[in-house]
Scaffold this motif. Sequence first.
Motif, PDB file in Angstrom:
ATOM      1  N   ARG A 209       5.222  11.800   4.480  1.00 57.22           N
ATOM      2  CA  ARG A 209       5.497  11.255   3.107  1.00 57.22           C
ATOM      3  C   ARG A 209       4.045  10.983   2.517  1.00 57.22           C
ATOM      4  NH1 ARG A 209       8.912  10.182  -1.065  1.00 57.22           N
ATOM      5  NH2 ARG A 209       7.720   8.395  -2.387  1.00 57.22           N
ATOM      6  N   VAL A 210       3.166  10.601   3.457  1.00 58.43           N
ATOM      7  CA  VAL A 210       1.603  10.380   2.743  1.00 58.43           C
ATOM      8  C   VAL A 210       0.574  11.390   3.252  1.00 58.43           C
ATOM      9  CG1 VAL A 210      -0.080   8.631   2.482  1.00 58.43           C
ATOM     10  CG2 VAL A 210       2.525   7.901   2.739  1.00 58.43           C
TER      11      VAL A 210
ATOM     12  N   ARG B 286       0.854  -1.121   0.054  1.00 61.19           N
ATOM     13  CA  ARG B 286       0.001  -0.044  -0.030  1.00 61.19           C
ATOM     14  C   ARG B 286       0.828   1.333   0.235  1.00 61.19           C
ATOM     15  NH1 ARG B 286      -2.929  -1.665   3.631  1.00 61.19           N
ATOM     16  NH2 ARG B 286      -1.844  -0.659   5.452  1.00 61.19           N
ATOM     17  N   SER B 287       2.038   1.228   0.435  1.00 57.06           N
ATOM     18  CA  SER B 287       2.972   2.379   0.490  1.00 57.06           C
ATOM     19  C   SER B 287       3.510   2.631  -0.877  1.00 57.06           C
ATOM     20  CB  SER B 287       4.218   2.224   1.489  1.00 57.06           C
ATOM     21  OG  SER B 287       5.118   1.397   0.553  1.00 57.06           O
TER      22      SER B 287
ATOM     23  N   TRP C  71      -1.542  14.967   7.450  1.00 52.64           N
ATOM     24  CA  TRP C  71      -0.102  14.040   7.110  1.00 52.64           C
ATOM     25  C   TRP C  71       0.001  13.155   7.814  1.00 52.64           C
ATOM     26  CZ3 TRP C  71       3.087  15.695   3.347  1.00 52.64           C
ATOM     27  CH2 TRP C  71       3.120  17.037   2.965  1.00 52.64           C
TER      28      TRP C  71
ATOM     29  N   ASN D  85       0.496   7.333  -6.221  1.00 44.23           N
ATOM     30  CA  ASN D  85      -0.139   6.113  -5.312  1.00 44.23           C
ATOM     31  C   ASN D  85      -1.046   6.493  -4.592  1.00 44.23           C
ATOM     32  OD1 ASN D  85      -0.082   3.663  -3.994  1.00 44.23           O
ATOM     33  ND2 ASN D  85       1.144   4.321  -2.451  1.00 44.23           N
ATOM     34  N   GLU D  86      -2.526   6.657  -5.252  1.00 42.40           N
ATOM     35  CA  GLU D  86      -3.702   7.166  -4.747  1.00 42.40           C
ATOM     36  C   GLU D  86      -4.529   5.690  -4.225  1.00 42.40           C
ATOM     37  OE1 GLU D  86      -7.678   9.519  -6.321  1.00 42.40           O
ATOM     38  OE2 GLU D  86      -5.533  10.446  -6.252  1.00 42.40           O
TER      39      GLU D  86
ATOM     40  N   SER E 178      -5.972   8.101   0.468  1.00 42.20           N
ATOM     41  CA  SER E 178      -4.664   8.455   0.508  1.00 42.20           C
ATOM     42  C   SER E 178      -3.589   8.897  -0.557  1.00 42.20           C
ATOM     43  CB  SER E 178      -3.735   7.612   1.514  1.00 42.20           C
ATOM     44  OG  SER E 178      -3.686   6.153   0.921  1.00 42.20           O
ATOM     45  N   VAL E 179      -2.722   9.473  -0.849  1.00 39.35           N
ATOM     46  CA  VAL E 179      -1.964   9.884  -1.850  1.00 39.35           C
ATOM     47  C   VAL E 179      -0.481   9.975  -1.382  1.00 39.35           C
ATOM     48  CG1 VAL E 179      -2.405  12.120  -1.998  1.00 39.35           C
ATOM     49  CG2 VAL E 179      -1.805  10.982  -3.769  1.00 39.35           C
ATOM     50  N   ASP E 180       0.669   9.499  -1.766  1.00 45.53           N
ATOM     51  CA  ASP E 180       1.725   9.893  -1.355  1.00 45.53           C
ATOM     52  C   ASP E 180       2.236  11.229  -2.221  1.00 45.53           C
ATOM     53  OD1 ASP E 180       2.670   9.129  -3.945  1.00 45.53           O
ATOM     54  OD2 ASP E 180       3.704   7.327  -3.220  1.00 45.53           O
TER      55      ASP E 180
ATOM     56  N   TYR F  99       4.998   4.583   9.120  1.00 51.10           N
ATOM     57  CA  TYR F  99       3.647   5.304   9.459  1.00 51.10           C
ATOM     58  C   TYR F  99       2.788   4.224   9.669  1.00 51.10           C
ATOM     59  CZ  TYR F  99       2.784   4.895   4.573  1.00 51.10           C
ATOM     60  OH  TYR F  99       2.577   4.334   3.203  1.00 51.10           O
TER      61      TYR F  99
END
Length: 453
Positions: free
Chosen positions: A407-408, A84-85, A402, A433-434, A426-428, A181
């Motif tokens: 980072r994300v 997922r990261s 945050w 990466n959404e 979430s999005v980085d 995280y």
Amino acid sequence: MIRETDMIAGNTERRGTRFMGWVPVIVLAVLMMPGAALAQLKIDITQGNIEPLPLAVTDFVGSDEAAAETGDKMAGVIRANLERSGLFRPISEAAFIEKISDPNTAPRFGDWRILDAQALLTGGVTQEADGRLRVEFRLWDVFGEEQLIGLQYFTKPDNWRRVSHIISDAIYERLTGETGYFDTRIVFVSEAGQKGQRVKRLTLMDQDGHNPRFLTNGSSLVLTPRFSPTNQEITYLSYAGGSPRVYLYNIETRQQEVVGEFPGMTFAPRFSPDGDKVIMSLQRGGNANIYELDLRTRATRRLTNSPSIDTSPSYGPAGREITFESDRGGTQQIYVMNADGSNVRRISFGEGRYSTPIWSPRGDLIAFTKQYKGRFLIGVMRPDGTGERILTEGYHNEGPTWAPNGRVLMFFRETPGERGGPSLWSVDLTGYNERQVPTPGFGSDPAWSPLIR
């Protein structure tokens, strides 16, 4: 064979709660091959679009059937976290050639090189005589044929999921050089029912959407929850009794207290980095200004004084500066000022309207919502306003928060129509990466916790 090193002096202990009181997770020992040097396998996450690193996560070997089942579940959580990261690509278990039967023995590296696995995770779960679980893992550099890291934990059996998050953080940190995280939580507003009549409840869950727990019963409207830097308190706005009140909710004791009534509040408070103060926007006399509330004395201090609407304040990570939105220039824009209200300067100058600024925990960026040509965008800029980048856009995106490593970002997205509603995403920082974050029903107003300690 690989043996344990001597116990670390003083034993490192991490404490946290999985919604049920303090649950200790003890790091007992570092596990290493005797005399081995640490390998240098690492992901460079300073690039724009990062190619995910292929890694293999084997099921953790169990001392008995129950421990083996727990080990399988732990490996699944770790795979999901890392995938997922966006930085890792777990290799399918169906492709594995070697079956790991002893986590204390070095793997056959050639069998993993064939699969192009850059890193390999092995581990074991043992049921101890006192009822606790002993969990150990080793991360290997496949091409360097060296161990990167190895740790051992003792914990209660029902705390296996949190240990999985802690292990995920250890892997993330070892391979990226940045703090993970995964051992974190999200507080948000869960919504249920028909549009316009939805019941809204304060809800707490793990960052991956598991273990949701309702903190309020839905009898009154709740808005904009925010975490304390201590991780054990949440501040939020509630209309219990008909007027807006600021509450503090203690996650450990489940007790809540009223901080005060603020009839003119336009945006719920956020904590200062030291946890001693909260900052908020209050509307008095037709305009809204930024106020600071001392939680010890309950005294308020006015920080801005303008005929415009100043709202959505957020402290910088050092507590020396504050970012907020204001229409003092004619449209909604982002401003930064010193913590005492001096030296106010505008930092957003792009087209469109800017709102909900929030400072990164690292201090290097400010996230924001931007309305432009009928679209809602989530983006970031440096504290001086340079380097603006849009990460995602949609019908209605809002409320970025945050991850503690900066980072994300997580935010909520509304969908149109009678059956539409808010959901968490979430999005980085790459913007590539959404992902949607699972919630019970609709979800809005997310806030990300610090790492659980």
